[in-house]
Design an enzyme around this catalytic site. Structure first.
Site, PDB file in Angstrom:
ATOM      1  N   GLY A 147       0.775  -1.241   0.000  1.00 51.65           N
ATOM      2  CA  GLY A 147       0.000   0.000   0.000  1.00 51.65           C
ATOM      3  C   GLY A 147       0.802   1.284   0.000  1.00 51.65           C
ATOM      4  N   ASP A 189       0.677   3.503   4.266  1.00 54.95           N
ATOM      5  CA  ASP A 189      -0.356   4.265   3.572  1.00 54.95           C
ATOM      6  C   ASP A 189      -1.401   4.814   4.526  1.00 54.95           C
ATOM      7  OD1 ASP A 189      -1.292   1.720   4.175  1.00 54.95           O
ATOM      8  OD2 ASP A 189      -1.989   1.240   2.158  1.00 54.95           O
ATOM      9  N   ASP A 242      -5.189   2.459  10.617  1.00 64.23           N
ATOM     10  CA  ASP A 242      -6.586   2.167  10.940  1.00 64.23           C
ATOM     11  C   ASP A 242      -6.637   1.734  12.414  1.00 64.23           C
ATOM     12  OD1 ASP A 242      -9.224   1.379  10.900  1.00 64.23           O
ATOM     13  OD2 ASP A 242      -9.046  -0.048   9.268  1.00 64.23           O
ATOM     14  N   LYS A 280      -7.325   7.075  10.038  1.00 67.02           N
ATOM     15  CA  LYS A 280      -8.798   7.067  10.132  1.00 67.02           C
ATOM     16  C   LYS A 280      -9.249   7.491  11.508  1.00 67.02           C
ATOM     17  CE  LYS A 280      -9.964   3.482   6.853  1.00 67.02           C
ATOM     18  NZ  LYS A 280     -10.620   2.191   6.636  1.00 67.02           N
ATOM     19  N   PHE A 293     -13.762   3.303   3.605  1.00 66.96           N
ATOM     20  CA  PHE A 293     -12.753   2.531   2.877  1.00 66.96           C
ATOM     21  C   PHE A 293     -12.284   3.341   1.666  1.00 66.96           C
ATOM     22  CE2 PHE A 293     -11.045  -0.728   0.068  1.00 66.96           C
ATOM     23  CZ  PHE A 293     -10.232  -1.419   0.963  1.00 66.96           C
ATOM     24  N   VAL A 294     -10.983   3.626   1.612  1.00 65.57           N
ATOM     25  CA  VAL A 294     -10.463   4.475   0.537  1.00 65.57           C
ATOM     26  C   VAL A 294      -9.482   3.707  -0.363  1.00 65.57           C
ATOM     27  CG1 VAL A 294     -10.772   6.686   1.714  1.00 65.57           C
ATOM     28  CG2 VAL A 294      -8.686   5.372   2.109  1.00 65.57           C
ATOM     29  N   ASP A 341      -5.408  -0.132  -2.317  1.00 62.51           N
ATOM     30  CA  ASP A 341      -6.130  -0.980  -3.274  1.00 62.51           C
ATOM     31  C   ASP A 341      -7.477  -1.463  -2.745  1.00 62.51           C
ATOM     32  OD1 ASP A 341      -5.031  -2.786  -1.273  1.00 62.51           O
ATOM     33  OD2 ASP A 341      -5.659  -4.400  -2.608  1.00 62.51           O
ATOM     34  N   ARG A 344      -4.579   0.998  -7.296  1.00 64.35           N
ATOM     35  CA  ARG A 344      -3.375   1.554  -6.677  1.00 64.35           C
ATOM     36  C   ARG A 344      -2.817   2.712  -7.513  1.00 64.35           C
ATOM     37  NH1 ARG A 344      -1.898  -1.950  -2.504  1.00 64.35           N
ATOM     38  NH2 ARG A 344      -2.189  -4.158  -2.899  1.00 64.35           N
TER      39      ARG A 344
HETATM   40  P1  5GP Z   1      -4.323  -1.397  10.727  1.00 68.00           P
HETATM   41  O1  5GP Z   1      -3.400  -2.526  11.008  1.00 68.00           O
HETATM   42  O2  5GP Z   1      -3.857  -0.053  11.253  1.00 68.00           O
HETATM   43  O3  5GP Z   1      -5.740  -1.697  11.151  1.00 68.00           O
HETATM   44  O4  5GP Z   1      -4.477  -1.302   9.174  1.00 68.00           O
HETATM   45  C1  5GP Z   1      -3.507  -0.794   8.367  1.00 68.00           C
HETATM   46  C2  5GP Z   1      -3.503  -1.461   7.012  1.00 68.00           C
HETATM   47  O5  5GP Z   1      -4.835  -1.829   6.603  1.00 68.00           O
HETATM   48  C3  5GP Z   1      -3.001  -0.487   5.981  1.00 68.00           C
HETATM   49  O6  5GP Z   1      -1.629  -0.685   5.797  1.00 68.00           O
HETATM   50  C4  5GP Z   1      -3.802  -0.834   4.754  1.00 68.00           C
HETATM   51  O7  5GP Z   1      -3.089  -1.801   4.024  1.00 68.00           O
HETATM   52  C5  5GP Z   1      -5.075  -1.463   5.254  1.00 68.00           C
HETATM   53  N1  5GP Z   1      -6.207  -0.509   5.248  1.00 68.00           N
HETATM   54  C6  5GP Z   1      -6.804   0.051   6.317  1.00 68.00           C
HETATM   55  N2  5GP Z   1      -7.809   0.872   5.940  1.00 68.00           N
HETATM   56  C7  5GP Z   1      -7.836   0.827   4.581  1.00 68.00           C
HETATM   57  C8  5GP Z   1      -8.642   1.490   3.581  1.00 68.00           C
HETATM   58  O8  5GP Z   1      -9.546   2.312   3.845  1.00 68.00           O
HETATM   59  N3  5GP Z   1      -8.365   1.203   2.286  1.00 68.00           N
HETATM   60  C9  5GP Z   1      -7.392   0.322   1.922  1.00 68.00           C
HETATM   61  N4  5GP Z   1      -7.217   0.114   0.617  1.00 68.00           N
HETATM   62  N5  5GP Z   1      -6.599  -0.314   2.829  1.00 68.00           N
HETATM   63  C10 5GP Z   1      -6.827  -0.045   4.148  1.00 68.00           C
HETATM   64 MG    MG Z   2      -0.874  -1.883   4.256  1.00 66.88          MG
END
Ligand code: 5GP
Ligand code: MG
Length: 187
Positions: free
Chosen positions: A47, A103, A106, A134, A157-158, A164, A170
């Site tokens: 990402g 990227d 979350d 987020k 979700f973006v 992606d 991407r």
């Molecule tokens: P976390 O581990 O902080 O919950 O999530 C981080 C990873 O989840 C990011 O590196 C990304 O790959 C994926 N992710 C989280 N939210 C989104 C979103 O809105 N869109 C996309 N495409 N990937 C996301």
């Molecule tokens: Mg990621």
């Protein structure tokens, strides 16, 4: 491809200005380290590919480049299944100053996992930079803490600029919100 996008959340121009500002503050901090040559720029793939490429070219530092492959959203899922490391990470990071680049932040699980892996391998300092964070109602602010954040975004979700959906989009130059996929349209 553009027909699949419901709205643009962040434009190419906005991203570019923010990346420049982020790079300035990162460079100003890291240049004060005793040894620049021990900085490791570590993008989290896939990402962060576009963000990392833009950011690193604006960091005038003598630094190494190592990627980390993490998977948390297999295929068409839009909720995390929990991050896991794909492939291997550098074994010995003794004396290194890590700059993790992702990227989007979350739940924070991805960065937490990598921070602890880096610590176990002997990194002396660990900083993280994310393009997007987020705003979540459910996560504690500690889990989402990050040294450098590009934009705070709503909990949606973006895609685009490296992010992606099922490995598509991407290559979009901006950050957009997808139209609901067919399986999410109410009958
Ligand atoms: P976390 O581990 O902080 O919950 O999530 C981080 C990873 O989840 C990011 O590196 C990304 O790959 C994926 N992710 C989280 N939210 C989104 C979103 O809105 N869109 C996309 N495409 N990937 C996301
Ligand atoms: Mg990621």
């Amino acid at each position: 491809m553009l027909a699949d996008i419901e709205s643009i959340l962040i434009t190419e121009t906005q991203i570019s200005a923010r990346v420049t500002a982020l790079a300035r503050s990162i460079a100003a901090d890291l240049v004060t380290l005793p040894r620049e040559d021990e900085i490791v720029f570590m993008p989290i793939m896939n990402g962060s590919i576009v963000f990392a490429a833009d950011l690193m070219r604006q960091l005038p530092l003598k630094m190494r480049f190592r990627v980390a492959m993490i998977s948390s959203y297999p295929g068409t899922s839009t909720t995390s299944r929990g991050p896991h490391i794909v492939g291997s990470l550098p074994e010995d990071l003794r004396g290194c100053h890590m700059l993790l680049v992702d990227d989007i932040l979350d739940s924070g699980q991805t960065l937490q996992l990598l921070r602890s892996e880096m610590q176990q391998r002997g990194a002396v300092s660990i900083r993280a930079c994310v393009l997007l964070r987020k705003r979540l109602a459910t996560t504690t602010s500690e889990a989402q803490s990050c040294e450098y954040v590009g934009f705070e975004i709503p909990d949606c979700f973006v895609v685009g600029y490296g992010l992606d959906y099922d490995d598509y989009y991407r290559n979009l130059p901006h950050i957009g919100i997808l139209k609901p996929p067919p399986f999410e349209v109410p009958a």
